[in-house]
Design a protein around this motif. Structure first.
Motif: not given
Length: 224
Positions: A91-95, A98, A149, A153, A155
């Motif tokens: 899990p990440q807040k923004a692409f 990564y 991915a 997210h 995108r």
């Protein structure tokens, strides 16, 4: 995998710990020899010498040196794909969060291969090598990982050509780093690779946001 190999690997002998250890020993020796000699210089005799085993033992597990190399190349490809899957599953807040992890992970993986990474690079366009033979399918799987991915997210992924170009650019820079650069050059390579990613996957504000990321700043040694 050919039918003969499948039969050998599915045999009772292949299921016990000693047999698996012997097979792993052959593959480890094969990695060493292949990294130094490439596909055209890797022979059964050289693998035997490196592994310290007999010819009959070798043929219990593999039909030829080419089969050993095939296994090694496919294993390396799976390692890269697994690395990216693991990174993008977190899990990440923004692409863009990564990207530093994926890129640094890829470079560290490539550096860990030693001469084997250089051998892979030499054979990218050698049609007799499994590196070349599996390259398109391998890169397409990475394209799919990136595509999925981005969608996960929110995108909109670029078209296939842009993603394929990105993957090939990262591939080239990774090989160049492992073959020619010092480990201390990693920040410079990651910066270039990250700019390539953002140019293909995002917008200018994504690059500014990534520069402001604490993780990226630490990685690039931008903090005092």
């Amino acid at each position: 995998m050919n039918e003969r190999a499948a039969q050998r690997r599915g045999s009772p002998a292949g299921k016990n710990g000693k047999a698996e250890a012997t097979r792993a020993r052959i593959l480890a020796a094969g990695r060493s020899v292949y990294g130094e000699q490439g596909i055209h210089g890797t022979t059964v005799q050289r693998i035997l010498k490196e592994a310290g085993i007999s010819r009959p033992t070798f043929y219990k597990y593999f039909a030829s040196s080419a089969e050993v190399i095939d296994d090694i190349v496919q294993s390396c490809n799976a390692e890269v794909e697994g690395l990216f899957l693991k990174v993008f599953a977190q899990p990440q807040k923004a692409f863009y969060d990564y990207l530093p992890m994926a890129l640094s992970g890829y470079l560290n993986w490539g550096r860990s291969l030693g001469p084997l990474m250089t051998a892979r690079f030499r054979e990218l366009h050698d049609l007799s090598s499994p590196v070349s033979r599996y390259r398109d399918a391998h890169n397409q799987r990475i394209v799919t990982i990136l595509h999925d991915a981005m969608q996960a997210h929110g995108r909109t992924p670029p078209d296939g050509l842009a993603l394929e170009t990105l993957v090939q650019g990262i591939e080239h820079l990774g090989y160049q780093f492992c073959a020619e650069a010092e480990h201390t050059d990693m920040p410079r390579y990651i910066t270039v690779m990250a700019r390539l990613c953002v140019s293909m996957l995002g917008k200018r504000e994504d690059w500014d946001a990534m520069l402001a990321s604490p993780f990226f700043s630490r990685l690039m040694a931008l903090e005092a």
